[in-house]
Structures are given as C-alpha cells and as structure tokens.
Design a protein around this motif. Structure first.
Motif, PDB file in Angstrom:
ATOM      1  N   ARG B 230       0.823  -1.206   0.000  1.00 42.07           N
ATOM      2  CA  ARG B 230       0.000   0.000   0.000  1.00 42.07           C
ATOM      3  C   ARG B 230       0.858   1.257   0.000  1.00 42.07           C
ATOM      4  O   ARG B 230       0.498   2.266  -0.615  1.00 42.07           O
ATOM      5  N   VAL B 231       1.977   1.202   0.701  1.00 45.51           N
ATOM      6  CA  VAL B 231       2.840   2.383   0.832  1.00 45.51           C
ATOM      7  C   VAL B 231       3.357   2.840  -0.532  1.00 45.51           C
ATOM      8  O   VAL B 231       3.478   4.033  -0.789  1.00 45.51           O
ATOM      9  N   ARG B 232       3.610   1.870  -1.408  1.00 42.07           N
ATOM     10  CA  ARG B 232       4.120   2.235  -2.726  1.00 42.07           C
ATOM     11  C   ARG B 232       3.174   3.160  -3.473  1.00 42.07           C
ATOM     12  O   ARG B 232       3.605   4.035  -4.210  1.00 42.07           O
ATOM     13  N   TYR B 233       1.870   2.947  -3.270  1.00 46.81           N
ATOM     14  CA  TYR B 233       0.896   3.728  -4.043  1.00 46.81           C
ATOM     15  C   TYR B 233       0.740   5.151  -3.507  1.00 46.81           C
ATOM     16  O   TYR B 233      -0.070   5.915  -4.017  1.00 46.81           O
ATOM     17  N   PHE B 234       1.485   5.462  -2.456  1.00 47.87           N
ATOM     18  CA  PHE B 234       1.522   6.860  -2.019  1.00 47.87           C
ATOM     19  C   PHE B 234       2.805   7.540  -2.499  1.00 47.87           C
ATOM     20  O   PHE B 234       3.099   8.652  -2.091  1.00 47.87           O
ATOM     21  N   GLY B 235       3.571   6.854  -3.318  1.00 47.17           N
ATOM     22  CA  GLY B 235       4.738   7.485  -3.919  1.00 47.17           C
ATOM     23  C   GLY B 235       6.039   7.291  -3.168  1.00 47.17           C
ATOM     24  O   GLY B 235       7.049   7.884  -3.533  1.00 47.17           O
ATOM     25  N   TYR B 236       6.006   6.467  -2.119  1.00 48.22           N
ATOM     26  CA  TYR B 236       7.251   6.232  -1.381  1.00 48.22           C
ATOM     27  C   TYR B 236       8.005   5.074  -2.020  1.00 48.22           C
ATOM     28  O   TYR B 236       7.415   4.055  -2.349  1.00 48.22           O
ATOM     29  N   ASP B 237       9.316   5.262  -2.157  1.00 43.98           N
ATOM     30  CA  ASP B 237      10.142   4.164  -2.646  1.00 43.98           C
ATOM     31  C   ASP B 237      10.457   3.272  -1.443  1.00 43.98           C
ATOM     32  O   ASP B 237      11.341   3.572  -0.645  1.00 43.98           O
ATOM     33  N   VAL B 238       9.683   2.197  -1.319  1.00 35.33           N
ATOM     34  CA  VAL B 238       9.767   1.349  -0.132  1.00 35.33           C
ATOM     35  C   VAL B 238      11.179   0.814   0.091  1.00 35.33           C
ATOM     36  O   VAL B 238      11.667   0.784   1.217  1.00 35.33           O
ATOM     37  N   ALA B 239      11.847   0.437  -1.008  1.00 36.15           N
ATOM     38  CA  ALA B 239      13.197  -0.128  -0.869  1.00 36.15           C
ATOM     39  C   ALA B 239      14.138   0.876  -0.210  1.00 36.15           C
ATOM     40  O   ALA B 239      14.971   0.503   0.623  1.00 36.15           O
ATOM     41  N   HIS B 240      14.002   2.160  -0.535  1.00 33.41           N
ATOM     42  CA  HIS B 240      14.851   3.179   0.094  1.00 33.41           C
ATOM     43  C   HIS B 240      14.634   3.218   1.597  1.00 33.41           C
ATOM     44  O   HIS B 240      15.589   3.288   2.371  1.00 33.41           O
ATOM     45  N   TYR B 241      13.377   3.203   1.990  1.00 32.52           N
ATOM     46  CA  TYR B 241      13.069   3.282   3.419  1.00 32.52           C
ATOM     47  C   TYR B 241      13.574   2.057   4.158  1.00 32.52           C
ATOM     48  O   TYR B 241      14.136   2.146   5.247  1.00 32.52           O
ATOM     49  N   GLN B 242      13.371   0.887   3.543  1.00 33.03           N
ATOM     50  CA  GLN B 242      13.835  -0.337   4.193  1.00 33.03           C
ATOM     51  C   GLN B 242      15.351  -0.328   4.324  1.00 33.03           C
ATOM     52  O   GLN B 242      15.898  -0.655   5.371  1.00 33.03           O
ATOM     53  N   ASN B 243      16.011   0.098   3.249  1.00 28.63           N
ATOM     54  CA  ASN B 243      17.465   0.089   3.284  1.00 28.63           C
ATOM     55  C   ASN B 243      17.990   1.109   4.288  1.00 28.63           C
ATOM     56  O   ASN B 243      19.001   0.884   4.954  1.00 28.63           O
ATOM     57  N   PHE B 244      17.298   2.219   4.409  1.00 25.23           N
ATOM     58  CA  PHE B 244      17.696   3.225   5.402  1.00 25.23           C
ATOM     59  C   PHE B 244      17.651   2.623   6.806  1.00 25.23           C
ATOM     60  O   PHE B 244      18.618   2.702   7.562  1.00 25.23           O
ATOM     61  N   ALA B 245      16.521   1.995   7.133  1.00 25.99           N
ATOM     62  CA  ALA B 245      16.383   1.390   8.465  1.00 25.99           C
ATOM     63  C   ALA B 245      17.455   0.321   8.677  1.00 25.99           C
ATOM     64  O   ALA B 245      18.062   0.238   9.745  1.00 25.99           O
TER      65      ALA B 245
END
Lengths: 249, 381
Positions: B230-245
């Motif tokens: 669902r997060v992807r459809y708000f324009g967030y690059d999920v992989a970036h966030y996961q990799n950041f964490a």
C-alpha cells in the motif's frame, strides 16, 4: 489530448489474457465509470495504470508520460492515486498517522527525516478526518474501525494524497445505502477538481455520479456513452446476457 | 502507536532508565561489576538497533551480529596496531608474525588512526548492509526470506573471518589489545570511564532512534511494516526506506561492537556467531520490539538475569530452564513484551483517576471538505 490514454494494452497472467487490445482514454476533470461483467478486466485495467501489473503490448500514457514501465511509486509521484477493492489501511497506525502517510508530497527518506509532526499539517489532517466523520477516532488505531469507517478512512487518505487522477475500485462495496449516497455526494464534489475513474457495479450509484460510462467485456472496451446510451446498447445487453442485464450485475 | 511514546508514563520511563544508568557507579565501585553492567548496556544498544529495523520497519535481521562483529574487529584492529613495537618489535601484530605475514596488509594500514577506526566501525557494517539491502529490497524480498538471507550472510562473514587467519587471527580473534586513550581519558575495561561511555552511548542511541521514529520517515517505516504494498501507491520508494532502516541499524550495531571490544578487551569470531544473533531477537521480543526502550531493557534484563543465574552455584544446572520458562511466560502473557506493563499500569491509573465516566466530547457537524489547496499551503510553509 486526453489526460490518460491506453492504446492496444494487452496483459497476460501466465497465458491467461486479462486485457486484450484495450483502448481507453479519459479527459482531464472527468468522472468516468468503468463497468462490465465479472472477469471483464476492470481491476486489471486499473492495475496496469497504477503500475501494479505491466502490459506485454500497447502503451499507457499519462499527461504525456509513458508510464507503462514505471514502478508503483513512480506512477504515484506523477499524480495517480489508487484505492483498492479491499480497503487497505495501516491497521496498526492511528487514523491521524494513516492520513499523514497518505499526505506524501515529499516522498524522500532524508527529506522526511527532518520532518517532525507539525501542528499546521495536523490541523489539515484533523479537518479531513472530521470531513469523513472520523473526528472521534482521530487518535485511535485504524484496526479498530468498522468496515464502513475503514472505507471512509481510505477515501480520506486519497484526499490527503491529493492526486490529479484517482482510480477507485468499488468504493461502495459493503456500504449501506446511506453510506453509498454519501460517497456519491463526495465524488460529485471532487468532480472537476480531480479526474476520477471508478469501477463499480451499483447502477444506482453510477447514475448519481457518472457522465460517461465505459463498458468492458473480455479484456477490451465494448462501448462508451451516457447511462441512457449504454442501457440501450445491444452489444452491452448481450454481454450481460444471463446475468439479468446491466442492472443485475 | 505514536501517541504512546508521547504519553507521560513513557517519558518518565525513559528518564528513569537514564537516571538509574548514570547513577549506578555512585553505588557500585567494583570494577568487575561495572564491566558486567557495561556489557549489559552494550547488549541494550545492540537490541535497540534491531528494534529499529525489525520492530519499526518489519525487517527481521538475523544477521545483526555481522554488524556487531565487524564493529568489534575495527576497534580491535586499531588497538592492536598500537601494541606492535612492544609485542613484536616492529612490523606487524604478533599473530601475523606467527602466521609468517611480513608486511602489514593494506586494509590494516588506515587503522593506525583512531578516527578512521571509529568511523569504519560504523561505516563498514553500514556499507555491507547497504549492498545486501540494495539487492534484497530492490527485488522485493520480504518476511522470512529476509531472515534467511541475513542469516546466510552471517554464516558467510563468520567463515571468512575464521578462514583468513593470517589477517584476522582466525578462531582466536584479535587479543592482547592496548587500552583506548581518547581526549586524555583511558578507557580501561574495568573503569568508570568505560561504563559511562557505554551508558552515554545507549542514551545517544535512544535519542537518535527516537528522532528517527518520531519523524515522518519513521512513520513511513511503520506503515511499511503494516502493509508494504500500500505504501508504494503513495509514492514512497519502499526499498529506500527499508534500506535506510537496515543501514542505520547496522551502524548502531557496529558502534555497539566497538564498545564491546573495549569492555571484553578482545575481538573474536564468536561475536558474530548465530547464537548471539538469535539472542538479540529474543532480547528484543522479551523487552518489546515495538519500543526502543523496551528492546534495550529487554537485553539488559535478560542478560542480567542470565548472568546472575549462571553465576550462582545454586542454579548451575537449572538456569537454562528458568530462562526458558521466563521467555514462555512473556510470550504468553505479554506478547508486546515487558514494556507493555507501562501501558497496562497507565490505563489502570487513568481509570482510577477518571473515576468511571469520562467527560463527554461534543460532536461537531462535519465541515466542508478541506480543500486540497489548504494542505498545499502547509506544504509551502
């Protein structure tokens, strides 16, 4: 030039053809209803626009961009929002935080790192929650909401996202007649400000909101026109044959 | 979820932990005990690091000990280099000369500088995490598969370190280190200085962690944990966030590893074995993986109880059994970990204070739809 233009789009799922040669165009500011018998490919049509599935042939053009090969978040950043048939909200987050996630004008990791919760954004989100009748639940977790409230929360999330093009898959599924009417009112208010494509089955609802209806059948566009035109259309009648006609779908 | 951390009980919780930690040396002067407590605190930092990636972003990293071990080796390399003239009379560290290595390998050279070593202790684990994360999260690998891949990574790095005996000391690790001296302070393993270093590091890690989870980035991380698609459809690059964490978590774990070398006075491949990695998960789960404070306390409590039970002759045979019972009890009765006690107490307290019926809130009529432009204005400001 239409805002959204699908030309000859073909989608296959391991041999099964979900869309075959679909042509579908929507003008800016329009509210378009997409109907069709079960398995016609309506949801797949939305999926191919928002990047969930990719076409094996054809072009998907949005505002001059070829979006056929883009990932979901890239499509979203161009201004396309999606509501799914099964309401999907973040159940462990509060209503407020759900809306905050949806309010995503700046999606970068590092920009958001310095973005602490600000009161003015909070204000706007609270207004949105109030608008869809979730004021009391603003700080409650979304997992505790009823089905109807969850649908409304997701609609509020679409508003927070503030996309140019909104794709809705059966927004009134599971709603009471009253809630459906409220949804229709809301869509009418958004008309013109946003371009909206709605997949629906409820003809009463469609009559309340739609200017133009597109009918899909077996993965392609069958007919397009006003409600009255579609109801008279002979091919549409035969497509729905056996399912009690368009009203019984 | 987010309201819980701002609630008063939680603020008191954070303050209480910090005060107790900082006041402890006033009552304990025994170096052996201080060393033990410093170790528990370091495990707390390590557990907190996992909480950021597992508890907040939903990435179950079973290879957390890789970061911990690499950090530990970076510190040990720097400390070892300072012993060269005394132990071997020049050239290379003692274990290298036993292995017939005549010249210092290139990757040891920069560790002559403490500044570089401390930087590397965080950067090396973070870069490794970034590379792994880049492939894993781009490919949208999720759930248990991430756990398996990170676990495999742990085994590979562990074997590499053991195998490269002439450069890493192999099974023995890097021993006989000098004492770290920075800014005129000697960080002897049994000193108050080292204890305070660990304590302040935990406080700093808590603050950094809080800053992240209270930011919108932290919020998106939690949304990803809930429903990644669902997060992807708000324009967030999920992989970036996961990799950041994933990377921040690795850097913090690397820092904990450096401290661990100071406290243990050696670095060893056992610091990055499977059992430590799994222990971190248990600490996190017992304390409460949805809370940074919980995860840190979980590590301190579990390792503390473990330490005192296994030290006492009474429980010599049964301490494992008691630990097991404790885990089962927590999982059964407090699935959100020990810190959920804070929430339970607070609710009790509130009920008593409210005396039954709360005040009625007036229901306002729904206002007009807030125009999208209103939100846009906020954006500009």
């Amino acid at each position: 030039m239409p805002l959204l233009d699908l030309k000859g789009v073909r989608v296959e799922f391991s041999g099964f053809v979900a869309l075959s040669d679909l042509d579908f165009a929507v003008e800016k500011g329009e509210l378009r209803c997409l109907i069709g018998p079960n398995g016609a490919g309506k949801t797949t049509a939305l999926d191919v626009i928002c990047g969930k599935v990719q076409a094996v042939a054809g072009r998907v053009v949005y505002a001059g961009h070829d979006i056929g090969r883009l990932q979901e978040h890239q499509v979203s950043r161009l201004g396309i929002a999606r509501k799914f048939q099964v309401p999907s909200v973040f159940r462990e987050l509060s209503v407020r935080n759900n809306l905050d996630v949806a309010y995503s004008k700046r999606p970068g990791v590092f920009r958001n790192l310095g973005n602490w919760r600000r009161a003015d954004v909070d204000d706007g989100l609270a207004k949105l929650a109030e608008f869809v009748g979730l004021k009391e639940q603003f700080n409650q977790s979304a997992g505790a909401l009823s089905h109807g409230q969850t649908q409304w929360l997701e609609i509020a999330m679409l508003l927070a996202q503030d996309a140019e093009l909104i794709l809705m898959d059966e927004p009134t599924a599971g709603m009471t007649a009253q809630e459906t009417h409220k949804t229709a009112e809301l869509l009418n208010r958004l008309k013109g400000r946003h371009t909206i494509v709605v997949v629906e089955h409820d003809m009463g609802f469609i009559k309340e909101v739609a200017d133009v209806i597109s009918v899909m059948h077996q993965g392609r566009l069958l007919a397009e026109g006003t409600v009255a035109e579609i109801e008279r259309h002979p091919e549409v009648k035969s497509a729905y044959l056996g399912s009690g006609g368009i009203h019984g779908a | 979820m987010s309201t819980r951390h701002s609630s008063r009980a939680w603020i008191y919780g954070y303050i209480a932990v910090c005060v107790v930690m900082l006041a402890l040396p006033l009552f304990v002067s025994d170096g052996y005990l201080l060393n033990k407590f410093a170790r528990y605190i370091i495990f707390g930092i390590l557990s907190l690091a996992l909480c950021l990636s597992w508890g907040y972003a939903g990435i179950l990293n079973l290879g957390q000990a890789v970061s911990f071990g690499l950090g530990s080796y970076c510190m040990a390399m720097a400390l070892k280099l300072r012993t060269i003239p005394i132990q071997t009379g020049g050239g290379v560290p003692d274990f290298m000369s036993w292995n017939n290595v005549k010249t210092l390998p290139w990757f040891w050279e920069p560790f002559h500088s403490y500044a570089f070593a401390i930087f590397a202790g965080m950067a090396v684990p973070a870069i490794l995490a970034f590379l792994l994360g880049w492939f894993v999260f781009r490919a949208r690998v999720t759930g248990v598969y991430v756990a398996i891949i990170t676990l495999a990574m742990l085994v590979v790095v562990n074997l590499l370190i053991i195998d490269a005996q002439s450069y890493t000391g192999g099974f023995n690790g890097i021993t006989d280190l000098t004492t770290l001296k920075l800014f005129g302070i000697a960080f002897d393993a049994y000193s108050k200085a080292t204890y305070y270093l660990a304590a302040f590091s935990l406080i700093a890690a808590l603050l950094i962690g809080l800053a992240i989870i209270k930011s919108k980035t932290g919020l998106v991380m939690q949304a990803i944990r809930d429903d990644e698609m669902r997060v992807r459809y708000f324009g967030y690059d999920v992989a970036h966030y996961q990799n950041f964490a994933f990377c921040v978590s690795a850097a913090i774990a690397g820092f904990a590893g450096m401290l661990y070398t100071l406290v243990m006075e050696f670095a060893s491949p056992t610091f990055l074995n499977v059992s430590i990695s799994l222990s971190i998960v248990i600490w996190c789960a017992v304390g409460g993986r949805a809370s940074l404070l919980g995860a840190a306390l979980g590590a301190i409590v579990v390792t503390g109880v473990q330490g005192s039970l296994s030290d006492s002759p009474k429980f010599l045979d049964t301490w494992m059994l008691i630990m097991g019972a404790l885990f089962i009890a927590v999982v059964l009765f407090l699935p959100k970990g020990l810190v959920s006690l804070i929430d339970i107490f607070e609710q009790r307290f509130r009920k008593q204070a409210a005396g039954g019926g709360g005040p009625l809130t007036p229901t306002a009529l729904p206002a007009a739809a807030p125009a999208a432009s209103e939100l846009r204005q906020d954006e500009v400001g």
